[in-house]
Design a protein around this motif. Structure first.
Motif, PDB file in Angstrom:
ATOM      1  N   GLU A 819       0.922  -1.119  -0.172  1.00 46.40           N
ATOM      2  CA  GLU A 819       0.173   0.034  -0.042  1.00 46.40           C
ATOM      3  C   GLU A 819       0.967   1.377   0.092  1.00 46.40           C
ATOM      4  OE1 GLU A 819      -2.608   1.770   3.333  1.00 46.40           O
ATOM      5  OE2 GLU A 819      -3.545   0.286   2.487  1.00 46.40           O
ATOM      6  N   SER A 820       2.018   1.039   0.763  1.00 52.47           N
ATOM      7  CA  SER A 820       2.940   2.251   0.963  1.00 52.47           C
ATOM      8  C   SER A 820       3.482   2.659  -0.486  1.00 52.47           C
ATOM      9  CB  SER A 820       3.957   2.178   1.933  1.00 52.47           C
ATOM     10  OG  SER A 820       4.869   3.155   1.831  1.00 52.47           O
ATOM     11  N   ILE A 821       4.002   1.484  -1.377  1.00 51.73           N
ATOM     12  CA  ILE A 821       4.501   1.860  -2.452  1.00 51.73           C
ATOM     13  C   ILE A 821       3.588   2.610  -3.760  1.00 51.73           C
ATOM     14  CG2 ILE A 821       5.192   0.308  -4.797  1.00 51.73           C
ATOM     15  CD1 ILE A 821       6.289  -1.667  -2.774  1.00 51.73           C
ATOM     16  N   ASN A 824       2.568   6.013  -2.393  1.00 49.63           N
ATOM     17  CA  ASN A 824       3.393   7.012  -2.806  1.00 49.63           C
ATOM     18  C   ASN A 824       3.680   7.526  -4.281  1.00 49.63           C
ATOM     19  OD1 ASN A 824       5.457   8.154  -0.651  1.00 49.63           O
ATOM     20  ND2 ASN A 824       4.991   6.023  -0.139  1.00 49.63           N
ATOM     21  N   LEU A 825       3.543   6.285  -5.116  1.00 53.22           N
ATOM     22  CA  LEU A 825       3.384   6.481  -6.736  1.00 53.22           C
ATOM     23  C   LEU A 825       2.289   7.398  -7.011  1.00 53.22           C
ATOM     24  CD1 LEU A 825       4.672   2.919  -7.995  1.00 53.22           C
ATOM     25  CD2 LEU A 825       5.881   5.032  -7.921  1.00 53.22           C
ATOM     26  N   ILE A 826       1.070   7.120  -6.607  1.00 56.82           N
ATOM     27  CA  ILE A 826      -0.005   7.676  -7.058  1.00 56.82           C
ATOM     28  C   ILE A 826      -0.005   9.104  -6.330  1.00 56.82           C
ATOM     29  CG2 ILE A 826      -2.732   7.803  -6.656  1.00 56.82           C
ATOM     30  CD1 ILE A 826      -2.640   4.918  -6.757  1.00 56.82           C
ATOM     31  N   SER A 827       0.623   9.522  -5.071  1.00 58.29           N
ATOM     32  CA  SER A 827       0.573  10.838  -4.708  1.00 58.29           C
ATOM     33  C   SER A 827       1.669  11.614  -5.529  1.00 58.29           C
ATOM     34  CB  SER A 827       1.294  10.831  -3.210  1.00 58.29           C
ATOM     35  OG  SER A 827       0.081  10.130  -2.246  1.00 58.29           O
ATOM     36  N   ASN A 828       2.668  10.930  -5.930  1.00 54.46           N
ATOM     37  CA  ASN A 828       3.534  11.584  -6.703  1.00 54.46           C
ATOM     38  C   ASN A 828       2.970  12.192  -8.096  1.00 54.46           C
ATOM     39  OD1 ASN A 828       5.855  11.699  -5.090  1.00 54.46           O
ATOM     40  ND2 ASN A 828       6.767   9.903  -5.998  1.00 54.46           N
ATOM     41  N   LYS A 893      11.575   2.510  -3.798  1.00 59.46           N
ATOM     42  CA  LYS A 893      12.564   1.469  -4.087  1.00 59.46           C
ATOM     43  C   LYS A 893      13.004   0.667  -3.016  1.00 59.46           C
ATOM     44  CE  LYS A 893      17.243   0.887  -6.357  1.00 59.46           C
ATOM     45  NZ  LYS A 893      17.757  -0.064  -5.495  1.00 59.46           N
ATOM     46  N   GLU A 894      13.354   1.240  -1.682  1.00 62.54           N
ATOM     47  CA  GLU A 894      13.646   0.463  -0.530  1.00 62.54           C
ATOM     48  C   GLU A 894      12.619  -0.757  -0.319  1.00 62.54           C
ATOM     49  OE1 GLU A 894      16.332   0.167   1.820  1.00 62.54           O
ATOM     50  OE2 GLU A 894      17.221   1.077   0.114  1.00 62.54           O
ATOM     51  N   HIS A 895      11.305  -0.451  -0.406  1.00 64.58           N
ATOM     52  CA  HIS A 895      10.167  -1.239  -0.013  1.00 64.58           C
ATOM     53  C   HIS A 895       9.928  -2.285  -0.953  1.00 64.58           C
ATOM     54  CE1 HIS A 895       8.172   1.831   2.720  1.00 64.58           C
ATOM     55  NE2 HIS A 895       9.271   1.479   3.223  1.00 64.58           N
ATOM     56  N   VAL A 896      10.172  -1.950  -2.319  1.00 64.60           N
ATOM     57  CA  VAL A 896      10.140  -2.907  -3.341  1.00 64.60           C
ATOM     58  C   VAL A 896      11.071  -3.843  -3.272  1.00 64.60           C
ATOM     59  CG1 VAL A 896      10.350  -3.288  -5.894  1.00 64.60           C
ATOM     60  CG2 VAL A 896       8.768  -1.374  -5.026  1.00 64.60           C
TER      61      VAL A 896
END
Length: 922
Positions: A819-821, A824-828, A893-896
């Motif tokens: 969910e965090s990944i 963050n992508l959609i927020s960006n 990237k860290e989470h992925v």
């Protein structure tokens, strides 16, 4: 009978009415008879040369021809057929002789082997006797197995008959063996040895005796077999065999041999002490090694009536009694006891005692046999290792080098070790001195110098051991010698000696061997600056000194091993290791200890009498290590390698395999290869865990440094804004302008709070990564939750968010990270969306083979990848004029990667960005 044809006819047709004897003799190049068999001596005992043989044995009209044929026997095989001159021989009746002369080389000279068949009449008392009937009666009623084999013209063999004893002992009926070849009887493979023996008997025309092992209907049996050739016309036409079954004898021999070898190996080759307790009569046996471990010789031990109980530490008596009682009762299943026993020097040594028991028919323990090993040093090092932190990597590196080092290359490894110590410390020189007691000197044998520091090893080859009383006394007591300022040394001799070497400070640790002798020292010199010894520096030197003492003792042990004649000197002395011994160069295993089953999972019976297989259960990735063993043996005569194995139950273990060629002390020929398998899995895993932990700590430290830099940069930036706006606010007299400044201060404050919260949230998540749970989540559910969280931003930016997928996409892992990944992508994408009409975010999902592919695309302002591609995932990097913390893409990237996935970015300025995610389908 004056011709060979008559002899042939008589020999074949009147076989029962005459006697055929085989005779053999050897002629040397001087025509002297140098060998006679029994039959030749019986008929021609007085004959010592060829001339005598021809003169006495043959009629005068044949002598010249016979002599010529014997001369030809020096260059090729010759056959001679004739009758004998019985008048000179003193016999009655007609004697015929068929001889074969075969030349051969002996000691560089050509000699002749003469073999033949002598036909003579039956004695009068046997002339009318039915010998065939007597022979048949003897054949059938003999209590030894007898069989008859025909030798066919093509060199093959067929069984004719067997007696009743043979049929009973072998389980092969007469009708099953008559007319059969060996191949038909026992099969192609098993018949090879049988045929070879039959051929040897037929070709040599001599009785052949040997032992053999045959698989028969009654099972695998051992036989003592004798083959007697039947010769007609100089040719073996059949073979009479007799056989005595010796299976039980061979089993007993093997059992006694194995038992004797095992006990000898266990007591002489093991470093552990052996003890045996007969519970019924309370008699205890202690091996000499048991006593030696505690420093006692056999005479003193017996004289003082010493034993386990009166050597036991008082504090361990109760524990030992309780354990042994519980073991006898069956409460304790495994005998493994750690206790302290008194050494001859008055100290107490920690001993690990292990044992196995023997029970009677009632299940009661009647005998316990075990070993004990001094583990004092191991426990001390274990405790000491708990306090080592900063220098532990150095110790591991140096220790590993010496453990795996070839004793012939130990000098190279010592120089490497000094370099490691020097490069990881503040010292300018690191060195080793060795004492020569006979000359009263200490010699500088190894030295490392930091770049720019002059070496001194060539100046210190005759350094007096006691040049400084203070220094010498400390070292003899095993104490560290440390001088932080050489100028303060009162002893003028030692002060001048150190100052000549430009030394400002010095630390040295004595080398004390197991005999408490001062044999040298290791030290640090500080040339550039004065230095006060740090605890970790002293500790690492002490550890290195202990390692060095062990190395010197190892070298000494190797030298002693070369002089000893014991068969077991090269086998590893740890009783828990699998000790083995193989013939050389055949490499058939003659002995292997039972520990091999504990290590490999395969019983020792599967190893015995088998060829030593270098690749047995080896991990495929380590085969090249095993392939190096034959080359090491060929080059050095010994080897020691470490690799992984796969056990019978498919576990992976680390194995240290070592071996050494043993030579015959008299002929100096290689006769055995002795070695051991050591399970070093626990040590290796600890080493690997330690390396992995250090890498993880280093990585975390790098992250912390990076985060501190980001935080410092952003805080300074916000602080500067606060200061500037505050000053402007104070200087302004316009109320409207003041309100504007206050709003700007509020904006800066919010940005600062956002940055701090981002960093804080990320650090908390990083610290909890190892504890996150694994779940299953459908990507549609994740997206719905994200839409609820970002509802206000989506409405405000008027962005259209779509999800495309062919089937339900199930992600397995931590749902919070997924969910965090996506969040963050959609927020960006929202944050950097275009100001043009119809901003869009499209999420496309699909499953390709074993991968789940997720693509998040927008039509926003895009990123200049030519400029920023290398910095895209670096912490603290931003790519637009719109302010941000610079952590977004780094966090994603860290989470992925934590979820074992991969990430890539495609983007074009003014057209938008696509982020590609790939996760393994589980």
């Amino acid at each position: 009978m004056n011709d060979y044809t008559t002899f042939e006819k008589t020999n074949s047709s009147n076989y029962g009415r005459s006697i055929l004897d085989q005779v053999i003799f050897i002629l040397n190049s001087d025509n002297q008879i140098v060998f006679k068999d029994k039959k030749f001596q019986e008929y021609f005992s007085e004959i010592a040369s060829l001339d005598q043989f021809i003169t006495i044995v043959f009629s005068s009209d044949k002598k010249e021809d016979i002599s010529h044929q014997f001369k030809l026997g020096f260059s090729k095989d010759i056959e001679i057929r004739t009758t004998l001159n019985t008048d000179k021989l003193g016999y009655e009746g007609e004697f015929s002789l068929y001889l074969e002369i075969a030349p051969y080389t002996s000691n560089g000279k050509i000699e002749r082997l003469v073999s033949g068949t002598l036909k003579r009449p039956l004695p009068n008392n046997l002339a009318n006797r039915n010998i065939e009937e007597d022979f048949w009666h003897l054949f059938q009623n003999n209590q030894i197995s007898v069989f008859i084999i025909d030798v066919l013209n093509d060199g093959t063999f067929r069984y004719v008959t067997t007696n009743e004893k043979h049929q009973k002992q072998t389980g092969i009926k007469l009708e099953d063996i008559e007319g059969k070849t060996p191949q038909e009887l026992v099969g192609e493979e098993a018949s090879i040895a049988l045929i070879e023996n039959y051929r040897n008997c037929a070709s040599s025309k001599r009785v052949l005796n040997y032992e053999e092992k045959i698989m028969l209907p009654v099972g695998e049996t051992y036989w003592l077999t004798s083959l007697t050739p039947i010769i007609r016309k100089g040719k073996t036409v059949s073979i009479i065999g007799t056989a005595v079954e010796i299976s039980k004898i061979k089993q007993k021999e093997a059992y006694y041999k194995e038992t004797k070898e095992q006990f000898e190996l266990a007591t002489r080759g093991a470093n552990d002490g052996i003890w045996d307790w007969n519970v019924e009569n309370n008699k205890v046996f202690y091996s000499n090694r048991w006593k030696e471990v505690l420093g006692y010789d056999e005479e003193y031990f017996e004289k003082q009536h010493l034993n386990f109980w009166n050597l036991l530490h008082p504090d361990d008596v109760s524990k030992a009694k309780t354990f042994i009682v519980n073991y006898l009762k069956g409460i304790e299943k495994e005998y493994e006891l750690k206790i302290r026993l008194k050494h001859a020097d008055g100290s107490y040594r920690w001993i690990l005692s292990k044992a196995q028991s023997l029970k009677n028919e009632s299940g009661e323990i009647v005998r316990i046999t075990g070993s004990h090993r001094d583990i004092t040093r191991e426990l001390e090092l274990e405790e000491y290792a708990k306090g080592i932190n900063k220098m532990k990597n150095v110790v591991i590196d140096i220790s590993t080098r010496f453990i795996n080092a070839d004793i012939d290359n130990i000098s190279d490894e010592l120089n490497n070790a000094l370099a490691i110590l020097g490069n990881t410390s503040n010292a300018d020189r690191v060195y080793v001195f060795e004492n020569t007691k006979e000359l009263g000197i200490s010699k500088n044998t190894f030295e490392w110098c930091r770049k720019g520091i002059s070496p001194q090893i060539h100046n210190l080859q005759f350094f007096p051991i006691d040049i400084s009383t203070e220094w010498f006394n400390k070292h003899v007591k095993g104490e560290t010698f440390h001088i932080s300022d050489v100028d303060e040394i009162e002893d003028e001799n030692i002060r001048n000696l150190l100052k000549v070497q430009e030394i400002k400070s010095v630390i040295s640790i004595p080398l004390i061997n197991r005999d408490k002798e001062y044999i040298g020292f290791v030290g640090f010199d500080y040339v550039k600056n004065n230095h006060v010894a740090q605890k970790d520096e002293v500790e690492i030197l002490k550890l290195f000194s202990q390692i060095l003492v062990n190395i010197y003792e190892k070298i000494e042990t190797q030298r002693e091993l070369k002089d000893t004649k014991s068969k077991l000197e090269s086998i590893l002395t740890e009783i828990q290791d699998a000790v083995w011994s193989a013939s050389y160069p055949e490499l058939k295993i003659q002995f292997i200890s039972s520990s091999v089953e504990r290590i490999f999972g395969f019983p020792k019976e599967e190893w015995l009498n088998e060829k030593l297989d270098w690749e047995y259960s080896v991990h495929p990735d380590d085969l090249k290590i095993v392939h190096s063993i034959p080359k090491l043996l060929e080059k050095k005569g010994h080897y020691q390698v470490v690799y992984r194995i796969i056990t019978k139950d498919n576990k992976i273990k680390w194995l240290q395999n070592s071996g050494k060629i043993i030579f015959d002390s008299e002929n100096e020929k290689p006769i055995r290869l002795d070695g051991a398998f050591s399970d070093i899995t626990e040590l290796k895993e600890k080493e690997l865990d330690l390396i992995a932990a250090n890498k993880n700590i280093k990585k975390q430290n790098e992250k912390l440094v990076s985060f501190s830099q980001i935080l410092s940069h952003n805080i300074r930036s916000y602080s500067s804004n606060f200061l500037g706006l505050t000053q402007l606010l104070q200087q302004s007299n316009d109320e409207q302008e003041k309100l504007e400044y206050i709003k700007l201060i509020e904006t800066v404050s919010n940005k600062m709070d956002e940055t701090v919260r981002n960093l804080n949230d990320f650090l908390i998540l990083e610290s909890q990564k190892e504890q996150v749970s694994e779940e299953e989540v459908e990507i549609s559910d994740l997206l719905k939750n994200i839409e609820r969280i970002l509802h206000a931003q989506i409405q405000q930016s008027k962005i259209t968010l779509t999800l495309t997928k062919d089937e339900p996409i199930i992600l397995k892992g931590n749902s919070a990270l997924f969910e965090s990944i996506l969040l963050n992508l959609i927020s960006n994408s929202i944050k950097y969306s275009t100001k043009k009409p119809n901003p869009k975010i499209a999420i496309n999902c699909q499953v390709v083979k074993d991968k789940i592919l997720i693509q998040v695309c927008d039509n926003g302002i895009g990123i200049d990848l030519k400029k920023y591609r290398d910095k895209l995932f670096k912490p603290g990097k931003t790519f637009h004029s719109i302010s941000g913390s610079g952590l977004g893409m780094y966090i994603i990237k860290e989470h992925v990667e934590f979820l074992k996935g991969s990430i890539s970015v495609e983007s074009e300025v003014g057209k938008g960005t696509c982020v590609n995610l790939s996760f393994r389908k589980k």
